[in-house]
Every structure is written in structure tokens, then in C-alpha cells.
Design an enzyme around this catalytic site. Structure first.
Site, PDB file in Angstrom:
ATOM      1  CG  HIS A  76       0.070  -1.769 -15.270  1.00 43.40           C
ATOM      2  ND1 HIS A  76      -0.358  -2.971 -14.742  1.00 43.40           N
ATOM      3  CD2 HIS A  76       1.011  -2.083 -16.188  1.00 43.40           C
ATOM      4  CE1 HIS A  76       0.286  -3.953 -15.326  1.00 43.40           C
ATOM      5  NE2 HIS A  76       1.127  -3.449 -16.210  1.00 43.40           N
ATOM      6  CG  ASN A 110      -4.975  -0.367 -11.796  1.00 43.98           C
ATOM      7  OD1 ASN A 110      -4.659  -0.514 -10.608  1.00 43.98           O
ATOM      8  ND2 ASN A 110      -4.438  -1.088 -12.762  1.00 43.98           N
ATOM      9  CG  LEU A 137      -2.646  -8.360  -6.437  1.00 39.41           C
ATOM     10  CD1 LEU A 137      -1.766  -9.375  -5.714  1.00 39.41           C
ATOM     11  CD2 LEU A 137      -1.985  -7.952  -7.753  1.00 39.41           C
ATOM     12  CE  LYS A 138      -9.283 -12.537  -4.824  1.00 40.58           C
ATOM     13  NZ  LYS A 138      -7.863 -12.724  -4.658  1.00 40.58           N
ATOM     14  N   GLY A 185       0.801  -1.226   0.000  1.00 41.81           N
ATOM     15  CA  GLY A 185       0.000   0.000   0.000  1.00 41.81           C
ATOM     16  C   GLY A 185       0.829   1.269   0.000  1.00 41.81           C
ATOM     17  CB  SER A 186       4.247   2.225  -1.077  1.00 41.54           C
ATOM     18  OG  SER A 186       4.270   1.886  -2.429  1.00 41.54           O
ATOM     19  CG  ASN A 187       1.211   3.646  -5.643  1.00 44.34           C
ATOM     20  OD1 ASN A 187       1.554   4.703  -6.159  1.00 44.34           O
ATOM     21  ND2 ASN A 187       1.753   2.480  -5.962  1.00 44.34           N
TER      22      ASN A 187
END
Ligand code: GRF
Length: 196
Positions: free
Chosen positions: A111, A109, A92-93, A14-16
């Protein structure tokens, strides 16, 4: 003006998420992260949420008998949180189609590559950076995009490029990309919220 709400989804460190949260505290992003949803009870993101007064929820499709029951629960949670923007940060889901349709252009999102390269189902984490190095790419980077029904295929909102050095390992490249992610994501969220 009504305060803007963000819901973050994260499966890992969860660094973002943390970078975005810090940006909200500094008012660089004028919004409140009201909830963090994770499929992983051990996620660092969840721990951070709970330590920082953000509602932390574990929700995984595998805990439900039927996909419809999971989707229903997720829909209800989101209805309650009423987010202006849903931010996926290492989640990831797959977001169920029903939710994607309900929140069209309101789910984003990040990436760790220059989409459309190295994107799609199964392309995540170190796999991406390893492939970039193996293919001797000269540059990589990160992409923020809208979430649609297909993994990593939604319209691109912003990209930042980084060089790939000859002596890079997947780890050193990942670190260089992640640093840019932490700068790019809050900026994009700020921009999107000011337009919604
Ligand atoms: C990031 O590299 C992001 O691009 C990808 O997953 C990773 C999440 O890292 N979607 P973190 O959990 O935010 O540190």
C-alpha cells in the site's frame, strides 16, 4: 528443496510485479512467478506476463453470474498453481473471504502510505498521495501487510518512510514512494518465502 511458487494479482501497470519478477530472475528472490491474475484485460501487467512466459489470466467477478461461481474458479486456479505466496501488486478487486481464509498468512499486499493512515476501501492510487499532501504530512511511505477480510487492515509486515517535501505534488510524492515499493516488496517476499 521444492521450488517456491508465487502468484501475483495486478490490475494496472504492474511496476511492482515487474520489479518482483526481475528479482526472481536475478535469484534475489528464489522463486518462480507462475501466474499473473488480473481483472483488467488491458493491464500493463498482463502484457508483461505474456511477454515473459508467465501465465497471464483475466478473471473478473463481473464475468460470472454469481459471486460463488467466481470464487470457485479462483479457488481452482489457485489450487492448480499451488502458490507458497500470493502477492497483490496494485490489485483493485477485493479477494473473496473464502480465499483469504484458505490462504491465511499467505496473501500479502503493498500500500502506498504508512498504514493505518490513508488505508481502507477507496484509498488507492493518487487519492492517497493527494490526501497526504493536502494534510501537510511530513512523511509518507509504503507498507507491506498480510491480507485479511478487511481492506488494508491486516497485520503490517514492513514499512519504509519517505519525506514529504514542501514543493511536492501528488505525482512527485507517488514517484518517491513507488521507488521504495520496488525495493521493499522483493525483500519482504524473499523473507516470507524463506520462512514458509
Ligand atoms: C502501488 O502504488 C501499490 O502500492 C498500490 O498500487 C500501486 C500499483 O502500482 N497497491 P504498479 O501497478 O505496481 O505500478
Amino acid at each position: 528443496m521444492k521450488p517456491k511458487n508465487i502468484v501475483v494479482f495486478a490490475s494496472g501497470t504492474g511496476s511492482n510485479f515487474k520489479a518482483l519478477h526481475k528479482a526472481t530472475l536475478k535469484k534475489e528472490v528464489p522463486a518462480r512467478i507462475t501466474a499473473l491474475i488480473s481483472d483488467n484485460p488491458d493491464a500493463g501487467a498482463l502484457k508483461y506476463a505474456r511477454e515473459n512466459d508467465i501465465r497471464g489470466l483475466v478473471l473478473s467477478p463481473k464475468d460470472f453470474d454469481k459471486p460463488a461461481a467466481y470464487e470457485d474458479e479462483l479457488r481452482k486456479i489457485l489450487e492448480w498453481e499451488s502458490p507458497n505466496l500470493i502477492v497483490l501488486a496494485g490489485y483493485l478487486k477485493k479477494i473473496p473471504d473464502e480465499i483469504v481464509d484458505l490462504y491465511k498468512r499467505r496473501i500479502v499486499n503493498i500500500h502506498p502510505a504508512l498504514l493505518p493512515k490513508y488505508g481502507g476501501k477507496g484509498w488507492y492510487g493518487m487519492r492517497v498521495h493527494r490526501a497526504v499532501i493536502e494534510n501537510r504530512e511530513k512523511e509518507s511511505g509504503c507498507t507491506v501487510h498480510y491480507v485479511t477480510r478487511t481492506y488494508d487492515e491486516g497485520p503490517v509486515i514492513a514499512q519504509v518512510k519517505v519525506p514529504v517535501r514542501v514543493d511536492d505534488t501528488a505525482e512527485s510524492l507517488a514517484a518517491r514512494v513507488l521507488k521504495q515499493e520496488h525495493l521493499l516488496y522483493p525483500k519482504v517476499v524473499r523473507f516470507l518465502l524463506s520462512h514458509n
